[in-house]
Design an enzyme around this catalytic site. Structure first.
Site, PDB file in Angstrom:
ATOM      1  N   GLU A  17      44.234  38.409  33.371  1.00  0.00           N
ATOM      2  CA  GLU A  17      44.250  37.214  32.518  1.00  0.00           C
ATOM      3  C   GLU A  17      42.877  36.561  32.594  1.00  0.00           C
ATOM      4  OE1 GLU A  17      46.839  36.314  30.657  1.00  0.00           O
ATOM      5  OE2 GLU A  17      48.203  37.808  31.501  1.00  0.00           O
ATOM      6  N   SER A  18      42.191  36.505  31.493  1.00  0.00           N
ATOM      7  CA  SER A  18      40.880  35.846  31.515  1.00  0.00           C
ATOM      8  C   SER A  18      41.084  34.345  31.697  1.00  0.00           C
ATOM      9  CB  SER A  18      40.104  36.135  30.231  1.00  0.00           C
ATOM     10  OG  SER A  18      40.797  35.624  29.121  1.00  0.00           O
TER      11      SER A  18
END
Length: 193
Positions: A17-18
């Site tokens: 997950e950025s």
């Protein structure tokens, strides 16, 4: 029995997950903004900025829902920590593990074999999902190094109500690798007094 997400599980989620410390919309048509590790909702306002610590706290808060969801399957599977962490990551991305577990009717081995099949979006295989599912499966299949409890310790847990009743108890004990008959014998002896 219930589990909490470990640092290993949290790092797995973070790795896919950025994190953006400013509010954005993935698509202009979205109702709300997103911030941090995919935190989306009415509490995220246009031009909002947060710190890394706030992003980490939002991620922990968002993970609680998926931890709770995976814990609803603990009485059926008694997932070890690695299995639990992998499934929380899976649920964080997909939304739940209901289909993966076939609502609790698949075996641990069947669940493991199905994880990598969830690699598509809009019918197309997505490279990022292929990598994520491979990492989740790898963690799911990694044995934990926790010392197995003795039959006497488990019998005490059974008496305390931690393993359910009837067939659900038998199934849970067997899935966890314990000798159901030996434990049940101890339980009966202990209850007799």
């Amino acid at each position: 029995m219930s589990r909490k997400l470990s640092s290993t599980g949290l790092e797995l989620i973070k790795s896919f997950e950025s994190c953006k410390l400013y509010a954005y919309k993935c698509l202009p048509s979205e109702k709300f903004y997103t911030i941090g590790y995919g935190h989306y909702g009415s509490d995220v306002k246009k031009d909002m900025k947060i710190t890394q610590k706030q992003a980490d706290n939002l991620l922990l808060k968002d993970c609680e829902k998926f931890v709770k969801h995976v814990n609803t399957y603990m009485s059926t599977y008694n997932f070890n920590q690695n299995q639990f962490d992998a499934l929380v990551s899976f649920a964080f991305n997909i939304g739940n593990i209901n289909q993966l577990t076939a609502s609790g009717t698949r075996t641990i081995e069947q669940i493991s074999s199905k994880i990598t099949l969830y690699n598509k979006s809009g019918g197309q295989v997505i490279r990022g999902l292929v990598k994520r599912r491979a990492k989740e499966k790898e963690l799911f299949d990694t044995p934990t190094k926790i010392k197995k409890k003795t039959n006497l310790e488990i019998a005490k847990e059974v008496i305390a109500g931690k393993w359910g009743n009837g067939n659900s108890r038998k199934t849970a004990l067997i899935k966890a690798g314990y000798d159901y008959k030996a434990i049940q014998f101890l339980v009966n002896e202990m209850v007799k007094g």
